[in-house]
Design a protein around this motif. Structure first.
Motif, PDB file in Angstrom:
ATOM      1  N   PRO A  23       3.863  -6.772   5.600  1.00  7.43           N
ATOM      2  CA  PRO A  23       2.742  -7.578   5.097  1.00  7.43           C
ATOM      3  C   PRO A  23       1.477  -7.297   5.894  1.00  7.43           C
ATOM      4  O   PRO A  23       1.534  -6.845   7.039  1.00  7.43           O
ATOM      5  CB  PRO A  23       3.221  -9.016   5.292  1.00  7.43           C
ATOM      6  N   SER A  24       0.343  -7.566   5.297  1.00  7.21           N
ATOM      7  CA  SER A  24      -0.937  -7.364   5.981  1.00  7.21           C
ATOM      8  C   SER A  24      -1.243  -8.504   6.942  1.00  7.21           C
ATOM      9  O   SER A  24      -2.167  -8.402   7.742  1.00  7.21           O
ATOM     10  CB  SER A  24      -2.064  -7.226   4.953  1.00  7.21           C
ATOM     11  N   ARG A  25      -0.460  -9.578   6.873  1.00  9.77           N
ATOM     12  CA  ARG A  25      -0.633 -10.737   7.757  1.00  9.77           C
ATOM     13  C   ARG A  25       0.728 -11.114   8.317  1.00  9.77           C
ATOM     14  O   ARG A  25       1.735 -10.877   7.690  1.00  9.77           O
ATOM     15  CB  ARG A  25      -1.192 -11.934   6.991  1.00  9.77           C
ATOM     16  N   PHE A  28       2.797 -15.939   7.751  1.00  5.05           N
ATOM     17  CA  PHE A  28       3.642 -16.631   6.781  1.00  5.05           C
ATOM     18  C   PHE A  28       4.995 -16.928   7.418  1.00  5.05           C
ATOM     19  O   PHE A  28       5.582 -16.076   8.067  1.00  5.05           O
ATOM     20  CB  PHE A  28       3.885 -15.772   5.533  1.00  5.05           C
ATOM     21  N   CYS A  83       0.549 -12.021   0.449  1.00  2.00           N
ATOM     22  CA  CYS A  83      -0.626 -11.515   1.167  1.00  2.00           C
ATOM     23  C   CYS A  83      -1.669 -10.993   0.180  1.00  2.00           C
ATOM     24  O   CYS A  83      -2.861 -11.240   0.341  1.00  2.00           O
ATOM     25  CB  CYS A  83      -0.220 -10.406   2.139  1.00  2.00           C
ATOM     26  N   ASP A  84      -1.201 -10.280  -0.852  1.00  7.75           N
ATOM     27  CA  ASP A  84      -2.115  -9.780  -1.885  1.00  7.75           C
ATOM     28  C   ASP A  84      -2.856 -10.936  -2.544  1.00  7.75           C
ATOM     29  O   ASP A  84      -4.079 -10.889  -2.724  1.00  7.75           O
ATOM     30  CB  ASP A  84      -1.346  -9.007  -2.967  1.00  7.75           C
ATOM     31  N   GLU A  87      -5.337 -12.649  -0.047  1.00  5.66           N
ATOM     32  CA  GLU A  87      -6.520 -11.827   0.182  1.00  5.66           C
ATOM     33  C   GLU A  87      -7.421 -11.755  -1.051  1.00  5.66           C
ATOM     34  O   GLU A  87      -8.631 -11.581  -0.924  1.00  5.66           O
ATOM     35  CB  GLU A  87      -6.100 -10.426   0.634  1.00  5.66           C
TER      36      GLU A  87
END
Length: 119
Positions: A23-25, A28, A83-84, A87
Motif C-alpha cells: 500500500p502507499s500508506r 490502515f 489507499c487508491d 488518495e
C-alpha cells in the motif's frame, strides 16, 4: 476466494491492485473506520467494480476487516484499493478510538462481536 465478477470469472488479486504488492500508506489497521465522501468527487478513470462495491459498503462507517471479509479478498489487497480511494478523496479513514481500561466501550465491543460473526 470468490473475487469473481458478475459473470463468475475469477479475478486475480494482483489484477485488482495493478500489480502493486504494497500500500502507499501504512496507517490502515483492521479496525480503521472507513466512510464514503458525500458527495463523491468524479472518477478520473473508469473505476473497477471492486472500488464501486467498497464505496457502497462505506455509505455507513465500516471497518477494514469487514470490507475484506465482504469482498472475500485478502486484507493486503483491500488496503491497496483503500489507499487508491483515500488518495482520490472518495473515502475518509479514521483510526480506532482509544478505549479506557476502566470503562470498556460496550458499543465498540458489540461492533467487534458482530463483525467477527460476519466473518
Amino acid at each position: 476466494m470468490s473475487g469473481g465478477d458478475a459473470a463468475g470469472r475469477l479475478v486475480r488479486p494482483f489484477t485488482l491492485t495493478g500489480g502493486r504488492t504494497r500500500p502507499s500508506r501504512a496507517d490502515f489497521t483492521l479496525i480503521t473506520t472507513l466512510t464514503a465522501v458525500d458527495p463523491p468527487p468524479p472518477w478520473p478513470v473508469r473505476p473497477q467494480p471492486e472500488h464501486v462495491r467498497i464505496l457502497k459498503m462505506c455509505a455507513e462507517p465500516v471497518a477494514v476487516a469487514e470490507v475484506a471479509a465482504l469482498l472475500d479478498l485478502p486484507v493486503s489487497v483491500v488496503v491497496i484499493m483503500l489507499c487508491d480511494l483515500l488518495e482520490a478523496g472518495r473515502i475518509t479513514a479514521r483510526p480506532p478510538r482509544l478505549v479506557s481500561r476502566a470503562t470498556p466501550d460496550l458499543e465498540l465491543l458489540q461492533k467487534v462481536r458482530d463483525g467477527l460473526g460476519r466473518l
